[in-house]
Write an enzyme that holds these catalytic residues in place. Sequence first.
Site, mmCIF file in Angstrom:
data_model
loop_
_atom_site.group_PDB
_atom_site.id
_atom_site.type_symbol
_atom_site.label_atom_id
_atom_site.label_comp_id
_atom_site.label_asym_id
_atom_site.label_seq_id
_atom_site.Cartn_x
_atom_site.Cartn_y
_atom_site.Cartn_z
ATOM 1 N N CYS A 154 0.359 -8.550 8.832
ATOM 2 C CA CYS A 154 0.041 -9.969 8.920
ATOM 3 C C CYS A 154 -0.169 -10.381 10.380
ATOM 4 C CB CYS A 154 1.148 -10.764 8.223
ATOM 5 S SG CYS A 154 0.687 -12.438 7.860
ATOM 6 N N TYR A 155 0.699 -11.241 10.922
ATOM 7 C CA TYR A 155 0.563 -11.601 12.339
ATOM 8 C C TYR A 155 0.572 -10.340 13.202
ATOM 9 C CZ TYR A 155 1.459 -13.758 16.869
ATOM 10 O OH TYR A 155 1.355 -14.158 18.188
ATOM 11 N N SER A 193 39.838 -10.016 0.757
ATOM 12 C CA SER A 193 39.678 -11.194 -0.104
ATOM 13 C C SER A 193 39.354 -10.800 -1.538
ATOM 14 C CB SER A 193 38.537 -12.055 0.435
ATOM 15 O OG SER A 193 37.301 -11.397 0.224
ATOM 16 N N GLY A 194 38.972 -9.550 -1.747
ATOM 17 C CA GLY A 194 38.531 -9.140 -3.073
ATOM 18 C C GLY A 194 37.025 -9.240 -3.215
ATOM 19 N N GLY A 195 36.355 -9.840 -2.221
ATOM 20 C CA GLY A 195 34.895 -9.887 -2.220
ATOM 21 C C GLY A 195 34.329 -8.517 -1.864
ATOM 22 N N VAL A 196 33.015 -8.384 -2.011
ATOM 23 C CA VAL A 196 32.394 -7.069 -1.824
ATOM 24 C C VAL A 196 32.627 -6.517 -0.407
ATOM 25 C CG1 VAL A 196 30.228 -5.786 -1.879
ATOM 26 C CG2 VAL A 196 30.577 -7.689 -3.448
ATOM 27 N N ASP A 197 32.329 -7.347 0.605
ATOM 28 C CA ASP A 197 32.358 -6.821 1.974
ATOM 29 C C ASP A 197 33.755 -6.346 2.381
ATOM 30 O OD1 ASP A 197 29.733 -7.533 1.930
ATOM 31 O OD2 ASP A 197 29.977 -9.342 3.136
ATOM 32 N N SER A 198 34.752 -7.200 2.183
ATOM 33 C CA SER A 198 36.084 -6.777 2.629
ATOM 34 C C SER A 198 36.606 -5.622 1.775
ATOM 35 C CB SER A 198 37.064 -7.953 2.660
ATOM 36 O OG SER A 198 37.377 -8.413 1.373
ATOM 37 N N SER A 199 36.206 -5.568 0.507
ATOM 38 C CA SER A 199 36.647 -4.458 -0.347
ATOM 39 C C SER A 199 36.060 -3.134 0.138
ATOM 40 C CB SER A 199 36.209 -4.677 -1.802
ATOM 41 O OG SER A 199 36.835 -5.822 -2.319
ATOM 42 N N LYS A 231 23.345 -6.097 2.698
ATOM 43 C CA LYS A 231 24.231 -6.234 1.533
ATOM 44 C C LYS A 231 23.974 -5.152 0.476
ATOM 45 C CE LYS A 231 27.278 -9.163 -0.319
ATOM 46 N NZ LYS A 231 28.335 -9.871 0.436
ATOM 47 N N HIS A 289 1.139 -8.170 2.676
ATOM 48 C CA HIS A 289 2.553 -7.800 2.853
ATOM 49 C C HIS A 289 2.943 -6.619 1.963
ATOM 50 C CE1 HIS A 289 3.906 -11.046 5.477
ATOM 51 N NE2 HIS A 289 2.970 -11.770 4.876
ATOM 52 N N GLU A 310 5.626 -5.077 1.952
ATOM 53 C CA GLU A 310 7.075 -5.071 1.692
ATOM 54 C C GLU A 310 7.471 -5.867 0.453
ATOM 55 O OE1 GLU A 310 5.492 -6.539 4.091
ATOM 56 O OE2 GLU A 310 6.295 -8.505 4.576
ATOM 57 N N GLY A 313 4.572 -13.603 11.317
ATOM 58 C CA GLY A 313 5.123 -14.762 12.009
ATOM 59 C C GLY A 313 4.232 -15.961 11.807
#
Length: 524
Positions: free
Chosen positions: A85-86, A234-240, A380, A180, A182, A58
């Site tokens: 870190c913080y 919509s054909g996008g990743v999420d809705s598909s 995602k 870090h 990560e 942070g």
Amino acid sequence: MTDIHSQKILILDFGSQYTQLIARRVRELGVLSEIRSWDMPAADIEEFAPKAIILAGGPESVTEVDGPKAADVVYTMGLPVLGICYGMQTMAQELGGKVEASDIREFGYAQIKSEGDSKLFKNISDHVNDKGEKLLDVWMSHGDKVVAIPEGFKLMASTESCPIAGMYNEEKNFYGVQFHPEVTHSLQGGRMLEHFIKDIAGCEGLWTPANIIEDQIKRVQKQVGDKKVLLGLSGGVDSSVVAALLHKAIGDQLTCVFVDNGLLRKNEGDMVMDMFAKNMGVKVIRSDAADLFLGALKGVSDPELKRKAIGNTFIEVFDKEATAIKDVDFLAQGTIYPDVIESAASKTGKAHVIKSHHNVGGLPDDMKMDLVEPLRELFKDEVRKIGLELGLPYDMVYRHPFPGPGLGVRILGEVKKEYCDILREADAIFIEELHNFDWYHKTSQAFVVFLPVKSVGVVGDQRRYEWVVSLRAVETIDFMTARWAHLPYELLEKVSNRIINEIEHISRVAYDVSSKPPATIEWE
Ligand code: XMP
């Protein structure tokens, strides 16, 4: 079946840009992690029942009065704790060590000397120096420094400018690192996290795509029962991915509405129908509404007004289709975990928002539908892995994002059907050649923009004045900043030749070499 929510890591966020990355790294190890604000009340932490806690980074300073600090239970529940870190500084301060403030922040590569014999660093070294000391390449970030480690702790890492770059108390399973782990610049950061999550906290890898799917299917079936669910596809990743998942969970109880607004890419509507309706047998209602959208866009050239016109028309069409399907009780949405985090950060309490994005929201209040959001817990990259596991093709799951208003914001000024048709062809050539040259997946987003100006060209003996298009391709991680992609000249040459030769009404092709900021990715 094992409860995949039974082992989770709690990540307390102190405002660092890396917090989501920590959560993703933990999940890549097959363990569920959730991000909460640093001021999560003690009782909630106990109820959450994590297997371990990570205190993230942070921007604040622990030396300030009222600097953010986590509830005491973090250190008294007998759980492993990793401070990054913080997170390390606040751990040091709370447990009796000392932190010194500094105005200078150091960011970047550093080589730390590994000290002691912690489980966190077990069998990890990148280099060994002449003195036989183990060195690690890491991504360091510090301003304030821990100058005295708390009682019971040992030194775990040091550098010249940061003599206490890591500390540990193996009896309590408390670890702190100033760098870090990560970020991938920390070469073996992934193994350190693995040691913490698996060896120290004892988590198994339950959080896998196959398990997540099985779990979500059960949850959706329980939530929905024998009722009907509506999804805007919509054909996008999420809705598909939502469509594929719900189809598997509830089959015919799912109806999708796909609105063809006339602003889609070449063959997009047919592709969506082939994939979901024909191949998978999903019930999809295709609403061909191109005329309606183009009508609403007539004479509108301001980008924000165009977005509004497209958004409003979408709601109108979607509502009409939705109302025609009787007795629908649930509306499915492709909300993902970053949306949840974002909305929780902008509001207080447990937020449950409907995306303002035009292709998911906007149903009239009197429809009173409950939400089904099977991707709510996922990042995602996890959504993509689940998509593949559900059998969606790689090309669809790893496709570049496409804005809701579609070609509407890639045609500058007023949108006309004639422009859409030209742009679709040019865009298809660009994307095809990006694939041919193996560059598609090296760019994050690539497309063609239509410029409503005419420029001269010579075809045979004739001079002709035709339209200009620009190619746009960017590399980015978060779409907040982006670098224009350094595409090979051969690729640009091939695309330009093909566009000018194959599309009658284009005489000139430009390449956009603007980065974001100050430019944006889209042209409007
Ligand atoms: P900009 O142009 O702001 O774009 O750099 C960043 C990302 O957002 C997408 N974008 C949109 N997506 N509706 C959307 O759904 C919009 O109005 C919109 N405008 C930009 C853009 O494609 C890029 O991925």
